[in-house]
Design a protein around this motif. Structure first.
Motif, PDB file in Angstrom:
ATOM      1  N   LYS A  29       0.923  -1.153   0.052  1.00  0.00           N
ATOM      2  CA  LYS A  29      -0.060   0.008  -0.088  1.00  0.00           C
ATOM      3  C   LYS A  29       0.854   0.997   0.002  1.00  0.00           C
ATOM      4  CE  LYS A  29      -4.341  -1.970   2.189  1.00  0.00           C
ATOM      5  NZ  LYS A  29      -3.657  -3.506   1.964  1.00  0.00           N
ATOM      6  N   ILE A  30       1.119   1.886  -1.317  1.00  0.00           N
ATOM      7  CA  ILE A  30       1.925   3.019  -1.101  1.00  0.00           C
ATOM      8  C   ILE A  30       1.212   4.223  -1.406  1.00  0.00           C
ATOM      9  CG2 ILE A  30       3.643   3.886  -2.905  1.00  0.00           C
ATOM     10  CD1 ILE A  30       3.734   0.828  -3.867  1.00  0.00           C
ATOM     11  N   GLY A  31       1.496   5.356  -0.923  1.00  0.00           N
ATOM     12  CA  GLY A  31       1.086   6.725  -1.129  1.00  0.00           C
ATOM     13  C   GLY A  31       1.849   7.463  -2.319  1.00  0.00           C
ATOM     14  N   LEU A  32       1.432   8.253  -3.072  1.00  0.00           N
ATOM     15  CA  LEU A  32       1.955   8.905  -4.271  1.00  0.00           C
ATOM     16  C   LEU A  32       1.761  10.276  -3.970  1.00  0.00           C
ATOM     17  CD1 LEU A  32       3.467   8.343  -7.167  1.00  0.00           C
ATOM     18  CD2 LEU A  32       1.180   8.627  -8.145  1.00  0.00           C
ATOM     19  N   VAL A  33       3.122  10.918  -3.647  1.00  0.00           N
ATOM     20  CA  VAL A  33       3.143  12.323  -3.374  1.00  0.00           C
ATOM     21  C   VAL A  33       3.845  13.372  -4.191  1.00  0.00           C
ATOM     22  CG1 VAL A  33       2.647  11.571  -0.883  1.00  0.00           C
ATOM     23  CG2 VAL A  33       4.863  12.325  -1.646  1.00  0.00           C
ATOM     24  N   GLY A  34       3.658  14.501  -3.959  1.00  0.00           N
ATOM     25  CA  GLY A  34       4.460  15.503  -4.897  1.00  0.00           C
ATOM     26  C   GLY A  34       3.525  16.809  -4.974  1.00  0.00           C
ATOM     27  N   PRO A  35       4.456  17.780  -5.467  1.00  0.00           N
ATOM     28  CA  PRO A  35       3.622  19.121  -5.694  1.00  0.00           C
ATOM     29  C   PRO A  35       2.704  19.049  -6.942  1.00  0.00           C
ATOM     30  CG  PRO A  35       5.964  19.092  -6.302  1.00  0.00           C
ATOM     31  CD  PRO A  35       5.768  17.925  -5.747  1.00  0.00           C
ATOM     32  N   ILE A 231       6.118   5.553   0.766  1.00  0.00           N
ATOM     33  CA  ILE A 231       5.785   6.416  -0.229  1.00  0.00           C
ATOM     34  C   ILE A 231       6.835   6.776  -1.232  1.00  0.00           C
ATOM     35  CG2 ILE A 231       5.989   9.100   0.169  1.00  0.00           C
ATOM     36  CD1 ILE A 231       3.691   7.971   1.641  1.00  0.00           C
ATOM     37  N   VAL A 232       6.028   7.012  -2.397  1.00  0.00           N
ATOM     38  CA  VAL A 232       6.799   7.382  -3.708  1.00  0.00           C
ATOM     39  C   VAL A 232       6.412   8.808  -3.854  1.00  0.00           C
ATOM     40  CG1 VAL A 232       6.867   6.916  -6.092  1.00  0.00           C
ATOM     41  CG2 VAL A 232       6.610   4.875  -4.752  1.00  0.00           C
ATOM     42  N   GLU A 233       7.497   9.507  -3.787  1.00  0.00           N
ATOM     43  CA  GLU A 233       7.645  10.914  -4.128  1.00  0.00           C
ATOM     44  C   GLU A 233       7.808  11.254  -5.685  1.00  0.00           C
ATOM     45  OE1 GLU A 233       9.455  14.878  -1.848  1.00  0.00           O
ATOM     46  OE2 GLU A 233      10.901  13.377  -3.018  1.00  0.00           O
ATOM     47  N   VAL A 234       7.039  12.105  -6.327  1.00  0.00           N
ATOM     48  CA  VAL A 234       7.497  12.903  -7.461  1.00  0.00           C
ATOM     49  C   VAL A 234       7.636  13.982  -7.403  1.00  0.00           C
ATOM     50  CG1 VAL A 234       6.657  12.915  -9.857  1.00  0.00           C
ATOM     51  CG2 VAL A 234       5.837  11.077  -8.449  1.00  0.00           C
ATOM     52  N   ALA A 235       8.946  14.484  -7.709  1.00  0.00           N
ATOM     53  CA  ALA A 235       9.510  15.982  -7.544  1.00  0.00           C
ATOM     54  C   ALA A 235      10.844  16.161  -7.923  1.00  0.00           C
ATOM     55  CB  ALA A 235       9.326  16.359  -6.097  1.00  0.00           C
ATOM     56  N   HIS A 236      11.057  17.316  -8.363  1.00  0.00           N
ATOM     57  CA  HIS A 236      12.438  17.522  -8.768  1.00  0.00           C
ATOM     58  C   HIS A 236      13.013  16.725  -9.904  1.00  0.00           C
ATOM     59  CE1 HIS A 236      12.249  19.844  -5.229  1.00  0.00           C
ATOM     60  NE2 HIS A 236      12.341  18.818  -4.593  1.00  0.00           N
ATOM     61  N   LYS A 237      11.921  16.416 -10.760  1.00  0.00           N
ATOM     62  CA  LYS A 237      12.222  15.852 -12.195  1.00  0.00           C
ATOM     63  C   LYS A 237      12.750  14.359 -11.999  1.00  0.00           C
ATOM     64  CE  LYS A 237      13.432  20.022 -14.421  1.00  0.00           C
ATOM     65  NZ  LYS A 237      14.360  20.584 -15.252  1.00  0.00           N
ATOM     66  N   THR A 238      12.464  13.740 -10.611  1.00  0.00           N
ATOM     67  CA  THR A 238      12.878  12.468 -10.582  1.00  0.00           C
ATOM     68  C   THR A 238      11.622  11.661  -9.612  1.00  0.00           C
ATOM     69  OG1 THR A 238      14.619  10.760  -9.834  1.00  0.00           O
ATOM     70  CG2 THR A 238      14.164  12.851  -8.453  1.00  0.00           C
ATOM     71  N   ILE A 239      11.883  10.231  -9.327  1.00  0.00           N
ATOM     72  CA  ILE A 239      10.770   9.491  -8.421  1.00  0.00           C
ATOM     73  C   ILE A 239      11.607   9.168  -7.486  1.00  0.00           C
ATOM     74  CG2 ILE A 239       9.208   7.689  -8.355  1.00  0.00           C
ATOM     75  CD1 ILE A 239       8.652   8.163 -11.409  1.00  0.00           C
ATOM     76  N   THR A 240      11.267   9.156  -6.088  1.00  0.00           N
ATOM     77  CA  THR A 240      12.214   8.609  -4.761  1.00  0.00           C
ATOM     78  C   THR A 240      11.198   7.787  -4.118  1.00  0.00           C
ATOM     79  OG1 THR A 240      13.478  10.705  -4.998  1.00  0.00           O
ATOM     80  CG2 THR A 240      13.588   9.176  -3.107  1.00  0.00           C
ATOM     81  N   THR A 241      11.624   6.725  -3.526  1.00  0.00           N
ATOM     82  CA  THR A 241      10.982   5.713  -2.921  1.00  0.00           C
ATOM     83  C   THR A 241      11.127   5.986  -1.343  1.00  0.00           C
ATOM     84  OG1 THR A 241      10.353   4.200  -4.574  1.00  0.00           O
ATOM     85  CG2 THR A 241      10.065   3.392  -2.342  1.00  0.00           C
ATOM     86  N   TYR A 242      10.339   5.723  -0.361  1.00  0.00           N
ATOM     87  CA  TYR A 242      10.607   5.945   1.107  1.00  0.00           C
ATOM     88  C   TYR A 242       9.698   4.880   1.613  1.00  0.00           C
ATOM     89  CZ  TYR A 242      12.397  10.801   0.007  1.00  0.00           C
ATOM     90  OH  TYR A 242      12.829  11.810  -0.736  1.00  0.00           O
ATOM     91  N   GLY A 243      10.539   4.242   2.692  1.00  0.00           N
ATOM     92  CA  GLY A 243       9.832   3.159   3.650  1.00  0.00           C
ATOM     93  C   GLY A 243       8.871   4.047   4.473  1.00  0.00           C
ATOM     94  N   GLY A 244       7.969   3.424   5.100  1.00  0.00           N
ATOM     95  CA  GLY A 244       6.936   3.906   6.201  1.00  0.00           C
ATOM     96  C   GLY A 244       5.772   4.753   5.606  1.00  0.00           C
TER      97      GLY A 244
END
Length: 250
Positions: A29-35, A231-244
């Motif tokens: 279960k993943i949250g997709l976040v970003g501006p 959490i999968v963050e879409v920002a700064h022209k890339t995609i970054t994955t974080y646990g938690g």
């Protein structure tokens, strides 16, 4: 389950992401976040095949993906309950095949068929029936009704024509269609929009018990926080994955 590798996407001179990668694993279960404008909805559309991109997307052909977006299709000609049931993947086709084979079995009592033909018919019937049962065909009516009720559309409105509902209530019907599909991967773009508190609580409970993978955006951070573990963050022209969950990400 779904792997996106070295994906790049841009509109004109605007680069959303370049050589970015992430994956959705079974049951996550993943949250997709970003501006706003970073490309979160585009990620959904890439996964569903609605957007072209550079890079690689890998998933099994058997993986069923359900996508709830804020752009719903036109609804007319069906009741609310019929509309929800219409989204049940292969079930309508399997139901027709079962009825056809049941008719063949009935006819065989009058018109004799060969032993080989009967064996083949029974084998096919068993396979289709097993698939129909695995996909929840025998309780489709019950599931569709439970989901509609959970999202605030009660029995008194099951048989109302979909065109008689307002836009916000049509969103609830559209959400019900995705849930009744019970896909392997559920993509949800702001699922709590247009929902009251009671329906949000019901949806959270449903998603908590959902066995498939979930990728979702939501402005309701508490709702997201209670559900996601990555959490999968879409920002700064890339995609970054974080646990938690979202609190850990912040």
């Amino acid at each position: 389950m779904i792997h996106l590798s070295n994906i790049s996407k841009q509109y004109g001179s605007k680069i959303l992401y370049k050589n970015a990668s992430f994956q959705i694993n079974d049951g996550e279960k993943i949250g997709l976040v970003g501006p706003n404008g970073a490309g979160k909805t585009t990620i959904f559309r890439i996964i569903t095949g609605e957007e072209g991109f550079e890079g690689t997307l890998s998933k099994s052909d058997k993986t069923v993906v359900g996508y709830f977006s804020q752009n719903i299709e036109e609804m007319s000609g069906r009741t609310a309950l019929e509309e929800v049931k219409s989204a049940a993947g292969k079930l309508p086709e399997l139901s027709l095949r079962l009825k056809h084979m049941e008719k063949q079995l009935e006819d065989s009592a009058v018109t004799e068929i060969s032993d080989d033909a009967m064996t083949k018919l029974l084998e096919n019937y068993g396979e289709v029936q097993a698939e129909f049962e695995r996909l929840g065909g025998y309780d489709l009516d019950t599931r569709a009704a439970e989901i509609l009720t959970g999202l605030g559309i009660g029995p008194e409105d099951y048989n109302r024509p979909t065109e008689s509902f307002s836009g916000g209530w049509k969103m609830r019907i559209a959400l019900s269609k995705i849930l009744v599909l019970n896909p392997d991967v559920l993509l949800m773009d702001e699922p709590t929009n247009h929902l009251d508190l009671e329906s949000i609580i019901w949806l959270e409970e449903w998603l908590s018990s959902f066995k498939g993978a979930l990728l979702m955006t939501s402005h309701d951070r508490e709702f997201m926080n209670r559900l996601v573990t990555k959490i999968v963050e879409v920002a700064h022209k890339t995609i970054t994955t974080y646990g938690g969950n979202y609190d850990f990400y912040e």
